[in-house]
Design a protein around this motif. Structure first.
Motif, PDB file in Angstrom:
ATOM      1  N   ARG A 130      43.482  -3.922  82.991  1.00 51.86           N
ATOM      2  CA  ARG A 130      44.925  -3.827  83.227  1.00 51.86           C
ATOM      3  C   ARG A 130      45.258  -3.534  84.698  1.00 51.86           C
ATOM      4  NH1 ARG A 130      43.790   0.446  79.605  1.00 51.86           N
ATOM      5  NH2 ARG A 130      43.355   2.408  80.655  1.00 51.86           N
ATOM      6  N   TYR A 153      49.221   2.418  85.387  1.00 51.94           N
ATOM      7  CA  TYR A 153      49.630   3.716  84.840  1.00 51.94           C
ATOM      8  C   TYR A 153      50.651   3.473  83.730  1.00 51.94           C
ATOM      9  CZ  TYR A 153      53.258   2.664  88.293  1.00 51.94           C
ATOM     10  OH  TYR A 153      54.225   2.038  89.033  1.00 51.94           O
ATOM     11  N   GLU A 154      50.802   4.480  82.882  1.00 50.10           N
ATOM     12  CA  GLU A 154      51.690   4.344  81.718  1.00 50.10           C
ATOM     13  C   GLU A 154      53.115   4.800  82.057  1.00 50.10           C
ATOM     14  OE1 GLU A 154      49.954   4.692  77.349  1.00 50.10           O
ATOM     15  OE2 GLU A 154      49.469   6.441  78.560  1.00 50.10           O
ATOM     16  N   THR A 156      57.151   5.138  79.952  1.00 47.77           N
ATOM     17  CA  THR A 156      57.816   5.161  78.648  1.00 47.77           C
ATOM     18  C   THR A 156      59.027   4.248  78.670  1.00 47.77           C
ATOM     19  OG1 THR A 156      57.093   7.432  78.241  1.00 47.77           O
ATOM     20  CG2 THR A 156      58.952   6.635  76.935  1.00 47.77           C
ATOM     21  N   ARG A 165      54.907   3.330  74.841  1.00 51.42           N
ATOM     22  CA  ARG A 165      54.227   3.519  76.123  1.00 51.42           C
ATOM     23  C   ARG A 165      53.573   2.204  76.517  1.00 51.42           C
ATOM     24  NH1 ARG A 165      54.775   8.047  79.141  1.00 51.42           N
ATOM     25  NH2 ARG A 165      52.539   8.197  79.588  1.00 51.42           N
ATOM     26  N   VAL A 166      53.772   1.784  77.777  1.00 58.74           N
ATOM     27  CA  VAL A 166      53.194   0.536  78.269  1.00 58.74           C
ATOM     28  C   VAL A 166      52.535   0.781  79.624  1.00 58.74           C
ATOM     29  CG1 VAL A 166      54.888  -0.887  77.046  1.00 58.74           C
ATOM     30  CG2 VAL A 166      55.341  -0.202  79.394  1.00 58.74           C
ATOM     31  N   TRP A 167      51.601  -0.114  79.974  1.00 58.41           N
ATOM     32  CA  TRP A 167      50.892  -0.002  81.254  1.00 58.41           C
ATOM     33  C   TRP A 167      51.518  -0.931  82.281  1.00 58.41           C
ATOM     34  CZ3 TRP A 167      47.065   3.486  82.142  1.00 58.41           C
ATOM     35  CH2 TRP A 167      46.492   4.117  81.022  1.00 58.41           C
ATOM     36  N   LYS A 201      55.379   5.844  88.750  1.00 59.78           N
ATOM     37  CA  LYS A 201      54.723   6.637  87.713  1.00 59.78           C
ATOM     38  C   LYS A 201      55.681   7.586  87.009  1.00 59.78           C
ATOM     39  CE  LYS A 201      50.109   6.524  89.781  1.00 59.78           C
ATOM     40  NZ  LYS A 201      48.977   7.298  90.331  1.00 59.78           N
TER      41      LYS A 201
END
Length: 422
Positions: A130, A153-154, A156, A165-167, A201
Motif C-alpha cells: 500500500r 497511513y490510516e 477515518t 478506516r482506509v489507507w 495523518k
C-alpha cells in the motif's frame, strides 16, 4: 662499425663482434626469462574480463597498473595488500550512488547490486504494497538513482454515520474517496474537508449524505357551517339540513434529508382538487305552547264528588300513555351514537346538552313506544333517560348514547331487553 673497423686491426675487430653477439644473446635471454616469470591474473572490471601478466606484488599495485582506482564504497574481491599469485581472479565493481527519500527524509546509499529489489534487501528497507514507491522493484540500479517513498497511513471516513478506516499516502479527499469506491453527490452532499484538500495523518473525513425529494400530500379542507333560523323548529333546537363535505387539496413539498433524516420541508405548490361544501344547520325559533290549567269549583258535595270523579278520570286519561308503559319490558334492537358525530349539535330533542355531559346515559326512542322523559333500564347499558329521538328510531328500536366514536363502534348493533322504570 666501419669507423671501428678502420681503427682496429682485423683480429681485434672479430673480438668486438663476438662480444656484441654474446651481449645481445644475454639480453634476449633475460627478456625471455623476465616475461616467463610474470604472473597471469584475470581481472573483472564491472563484468568486463581481461587477462593481465604482471610482475606486481600486490592487488593494489596490479589495479593501479591497469588503471583502476578503487573508491571507498566500491566492491573488491581481495584486499589491496593481497599478494599476487598466478591464476588469481580479481573482481572489481564500482559502487553506484542511490538516494532514497522516505516521507521527506533523504538518505544516500552506495551499492553494487544490480536491481532495486536487491538494493532494498541489502539495506533492509521493506515497504508494504500500500506504500507508494516511485520505481518498480525490478528496475536496474543506475548511478544517481533517486527513489521516493511515501508510506501509507490510516484515516477515518465517516460516511453518513458509518465509520471505516482506509489507507492512503496523502492524496486529495476526492482521490481517496474514488480509490475506495465511495460515491458522493458533489453538488448536494456535505464533505469535510473539501474534496480538493490534501489528506494528512490527522485528517478525519466526514460525509453528510444529502437527499432532496418532492413529496405530494393530500389534505382535507374543512367545511364551514351556515346557520339559518327556522320558525318551524322549536326554539333551542338545531337540525342539520345539509351535511357538510370536506374538500381536498394536494400540496407539493420539497423535502431535504441528511443521512436519512428529514431536516427541512418547504411548500412549493398547492392545488385544490375538490371544493368543500358548507354544512347548513337550522336553528329553531318557534316558541313552545304553554298549557292552561283549569280549576274545578265545587258547588255541592254531590257535585264535588262528581267533579272529583271527573278529575280522576281526566288525570287518568292524560297520563294513560305513560302509565301504560311503566314496568313494561321490551325486546329492542339497539345501536349507539355519540354527540361528537359529524353534523350533531350536541343537544337532544329534550334539550339535554350531551356535548357538555359526554358520559350521561341517554337513549333515543320512538315516543309512541317509550314516552320522552321516561327512566329506563337497558341490558348491557344500565339506567338511562329516554331523552332523545332520531329519524331512523322507529318502533322497537333505540339508540344508546356513548362518549366516543370508538365506543359506538364497539357497541355496534345488538338485541337487548329494555325495561321502563317510571
Amino acid at each position: 662499425m666501419r669507423i671501428i673497423s678502420k681503427l682496429l686491426p682485423a683480429s681485434k675487430m672479430k673480438l668486438v663482434i663476438s662480444s656484441i653477439g654474446v651481449l645481445a644473446l644475454v639480453l634476449f635471454s633475460g627478456l625471455v626469462l623476465f616475461e616467463a616469470t610474470k604472473a597471469e591474473v584475470v581481472v573483472t572490471d564491472n563484468d568486463e574480463k581481461q587477462t593481465v601478466n604482471t610482475h606486481t606484488n600486490t592487488v593494489g599495485e596490479l589495479l593501479a597498473e591497469v588503471g583502476i582506482n578503487v573508491g571507498e564504497h566500491d566492491e573488491l574481491s581481495h584486499s589491496l595488500d593481497t599478494q599476487i599469485e598466478s591464476g588469481m581472479e580479481i573482481k572489481y565493481d564500482t559502487a553506484k550512488e542511490v538516494v532514497v527519500t522516505i516521507d521527506g527524509d533523504e538518505q544516500v546509499f552506495y551499492t553494487t547490486t544490480d536491481t532495486i529489489d536487491e538494493f532494498l534487501s541489502e539495506e533492509n528497507l521493506s515497504f508494504a504494497d500500500r506504500d507508494d514507491v516511485s520505481h518498480d522493484r525490478t528496475e536496474a540500479i543506475e548511478d544517481g538513482l533517486h527513489i521516493e517513498v511515501a508510506t501509507a497511513y490510516e484515516v477515518t471516513i465517516n460516511d453518513g454515520g458509518k465509520e471505516k478506516r482506509v489507507w492512503t499516502t496523502g492524496s486529495t479527499v476526492g482521490e481517496l474517496l474514488d480509490s475506495n469506491q465511495i460515491k458522493v453527490n458533489k453538488k448536494l452532499d456535505k464533505i469535510k474537508p473539501a474534496i480538493d484538500e490534501k489528506v494528512t495523518k490527522d485528517t478525519t473525513i466526514t460525509i453528510v449524505q444529502v437527499k432532496k425529494e418532492t413529496e405530494e400530500v393530500t389534505e382535507k379542507v374543512a367545511f364551514d357551517t351556515e346557520k339559518k333560523n327556522d320558525s318551524s323548529l322549536l326554539k333551542g333546537k338545531e337540525q342539520v339540513v345539509t351535511q357538510g363535505q370536506a374538500g381536498k387539496i394536494v400540496k407539493k413539498y420539497e423535502v431535504l434529508y441528511e443521512n436519512g433524516k428529514e431536516v427541512s420541508r418547504e411548500l412549493v405548490s398547492e392545488e385544490v382538487t375538490e371544493d368543500s361544501k358548507n354544512q347548513v344547520v337550522a336553528i329553531g325559533t318557534k316558541e313552545p305552547v304553554q298549557k292552561k290549567e283549569t280549576n274545578l269549583v265545587t258547588l255541592s258535595s254531590k257535585k264535588s264528588n262528581s267533579a272529583n270523579s271527573s278529575k280522576k278520570s281526566s288525570t287518568s286519561n292524560t297520563s294513560s300513555s305513560k302509565a301504560n308503559t311503566d314496568g313494561k319490558v321490551f325486546t329492542m334492537s339497539a345501536s349507539a351514537y355519540t354527540a361528537s358525530c359529524s353534523g350533531c349539535s350536541g343537544f337532544t330533542a329534550t334539550g339535554i346538552n350531551l356535548a357538555a355531559n359526554p358520559n350521561m346515559k341517554v337513549i333515543a326512542v320512538d315516543p309512541n313506544i317509550i314516552p320522552l322523559g321516561s327512566r329506563v333500564w337497558v341490558e348491557g347499558y344500565g339506567e338511562a333517560i329516554a331523552g332523545d329521538t332520531g329519524g331512523h328510531i322507529k318502533g322497537n328500536r333505540i339508540d344508546v348514547h356513548v362518549p366516543s366514536k370508538s365506543a359506538a363502534y364497539k357497541w355496534g348493533r345488538k338485541t337487548v331487553t329494555v325495561k321502563v322504570l317510571n
